[in-house]
Enzyme design. Structure first.
Site, PDB file in Angstrom:
ATOM      1  NE  ARG A  52      -1.726  -2.249   2.743  1.00  0.00           N
ATOM      2  CZ  ARG A  52      -1.875  -3.520   2.389  1.00  0.00           C
ATOM      3  NH1 ARG A  52      -2.930  -3.888   1.748  1.00  0.00           N
ATOM      4  NH2 ARG A  52      -0.969  -4.422   2.691  1.00  0.00           N
ATOM      5  CB  THR A  53       3.507   2.538   2.228  1.00  0.00           C
ATOM      6  OG1 THR A  53       2.763   2.135   3.375  1.00  0.00           O
ATOM      7  CG2 THR A  53       4.136   3.885   2.504  1.00  0.00           C
ATOM      8  CE  LYS A  81      27.074  -2.080  -7.343  1.00  0.00           C
ATOM      9  NZ  LYS A  81      27.285  -0.973  -8.284  1.00  0.00           N
ATOM     10  NE  ARG A 102       7.428   0.673   4.656  1.00  0.00           N
ATOM     11  CZ  ARG A 102       6.205   0.145   4.630  1.00  0.00           C
ATOM     12  NH1 ARG A 102       6.034  -1.109   4.275  1.00  0.00           N
ATOM     13  NH2 ARG A 102       5.158   0.867   4.955  1.00  0.00           N
ATOM     14  CG  HIS A 131       4.078   3.908   8.569  1.00  0.00           C
ATOM     15  ND1 HIS A 131       4.058   4.772   7.492  1.00  0.00           N
ATOM     16  CD2 HIS A 131       3.703   2.695   8.085  1.00  0.00           C
ATOM     17  CE1 HIS A 131       3.678   4.095   6.410  1.00  0.00           C
ATOM     18  NE2 HIS A 131       3.462   2.848   6.738  1.00  0.00           N
TER      19      HIS A 131
HETATM   20  C1  NCD Z   1       2.148  -1.108   8.046  1.00  0.00           C
HETATM   21  C2  NCD Z   1       3.646  -0.941   8.156  1.00  0.00           C
HETATM   22  O1  NCD Z   1       4.361  -1.121   7.173  1.00  0.00           O
HETATM   23  O2  NCD Z   1       4.070  -0.601   9.246  1.00  0.00           O
HETATM   24  N1  NCD Z   1       1.725  -1.308   6.735  1.00  0.00           N
HETATM   25  C3  NCD Z   1       1.384  -0.206   6.004  1.00  0.00           C
HETATM   26  O3  NCD Z   1       2.202   0.637   5.723  1.00  0.00           O
HETATM   27  N2  NCD Z   1       0.101  -0.059   5.665  1.00  0.00           N
HETATM   28  C4  NCD Z   1       1.598  -2.120   8.969  1.00  0.00           C
HETATM   29  C5  NCD Z   1       2.161  -3.498   8.943  1.00  0.00           C
HETATM   30  O4  NCD Z   1       3.030  -3.820   8.141  1.00  0.00           O
HETATM   31  O5  NCD Z   1       1.706  -4.285   9.772  1.00  0.00           O
END
Ligand code: NCD
Length: 306
Positions: A52-53, A81, A102, A131
């Site tokens: 999703r993100t 590397k 991320r 997040h």
């Molecule tokens: C979350 C995350 O990556 O922290 N997912 C997301 O971004 N919607 C929650 C999860 O992974 O449980």
């Protein structure tokens, strides 16, 4: 001025409200925004898995008329590397106008932001820490269904120890008046003290029993046990199905309670709950793209008239 979004308190509540208004306007009239980011490039740097993100950020940029470069797997970047994160980001700053990243390490986004001269960094998750764009997504959903952020009781259920979406959401909600938190977790996965210490006096309680708490809630925020942060596989297996929200438990909840989940779901919400009108987690995922469109416009300092 160069701004980053590393954790929710980097933006004021007024700025959050500006973002929600902008996201609402984009939802109403997406065509108006269809080429606002022409010629701009988003770097999408995912050193950890995401559905999703990442896809919502990338779709957000395409829908604004911009372009996207990046990777979805650390193995294909020069980190493999031995390049340092700062060096990778300093290089990307020459190519892209804005970056979302991320990373499995707590603090990775902040470290990267400090190395920047002109490129805004958006933290799309740093280990078990924060997040903030999921929080914007969560808040936009709450705003849509509840029309307010104050005077709410919110239950956070599942992995409160490693759940970065929970850490960010609690930090953001704590700024509103009369918000009560009920932390629902097994003993091993309790909300870390450092985050509880930030909360207003008497604003939270802790329990390991979802059934006892559910009737008090305006919002139930379910979460997955964060498998990738466990050292012991055995411990994960023991805890992963500690809570399962099903129709039986939903019977005890208020008629206007909403169920949120950042997704991905594993077993913690039975699929039978999906057809309950209070289950809004897929709608929540849809809001995620619009709020990210708003955030990109904001951080690129593009002027818009609402
Ligand atoms: C979350 C995350 O990556 O922290 N997912 C997301 O971004 N919607 C929650 C999860 O992974 O449980």
């Amino acid at each position: 001025m160069l701004r980053h979004l590393i954790q929710p308190l980097d933006f004021t509540t007024t700025e959050f409200e500006e973002l929600f208004r902008l996201a609402d306007d984009i939802l109403l009239d997406p065509i108006k925004y269809g080429d606002i980011c022409n010629g701009k490039i988003l770097a999408s740097l995912f050193f950890e898995p995401s559905t999703r993100t990442r896809l919502s950020f990338e779709s957000a940029m395409y829908r604004l008329g911009g372009e996207v470069v990046g990777f979805a797997d650390a193995k294909v970047s020069s980190t493999a590397k031995g390049e340092s994160l700062q060096d990778t980001l300093r290089t990307v700053e020459n190519y892209a106008d804005i970056a979302t990243m991320r990373h499995p390490k707590e603090g990775a986004a902040l470290l990267s932001a400090k190395a920047m001269n002109r490129m805004p960094i958006i933290n799309a998750g740093d280990g078990g820490h924060q997040h903030p764009t999921q929080t914007l997504t969560d808040l936009m959903t709450i705003r849509h269904y509840k029309k307010r952020f104050d005077n709410l009781t919110i239950g956070l259920c599942g992995d409160l120890k490693f759940g970065r979406t929970i850490h960010s959401l609690v930090r953001a909600m704590n700024r509103y008046e009369n918000v009560k938190f009920i932390f629902i977790s097994p003993d091993e996965l309790k909300m870390p003290k450092q985050f509880k210490d930030e909360l207003k006096e008497g604003s939270y309680e802790e329990t390991s029993n979802l059934e006892d708490a559910i009737d008090k809630l305006d919002i139930l925020y379910m979460s997955r046990v964060q498998k990738e942060r466990f050292v012991s596989e055995e411990e994960y297996i023991r805890l992963k199905d500690f809570f399962i929200l099903d129709n039986e438990k939903m019977k005890k909840a208020k008629e206007d309670m909403i169920v949120l989940h950042p997704l991905p779901r594993v077993n913690e919400i039975a699929t039978e709950v999906d057809s309950d009108s209070r289950a809004v987690y897929f709608e929540q995922a849809r809001f995620g793209m619009y709020i990210r469109m708003a955030l990109i416009i904001f951080l690129l300092e593009i002027e818009v008239e609402l």
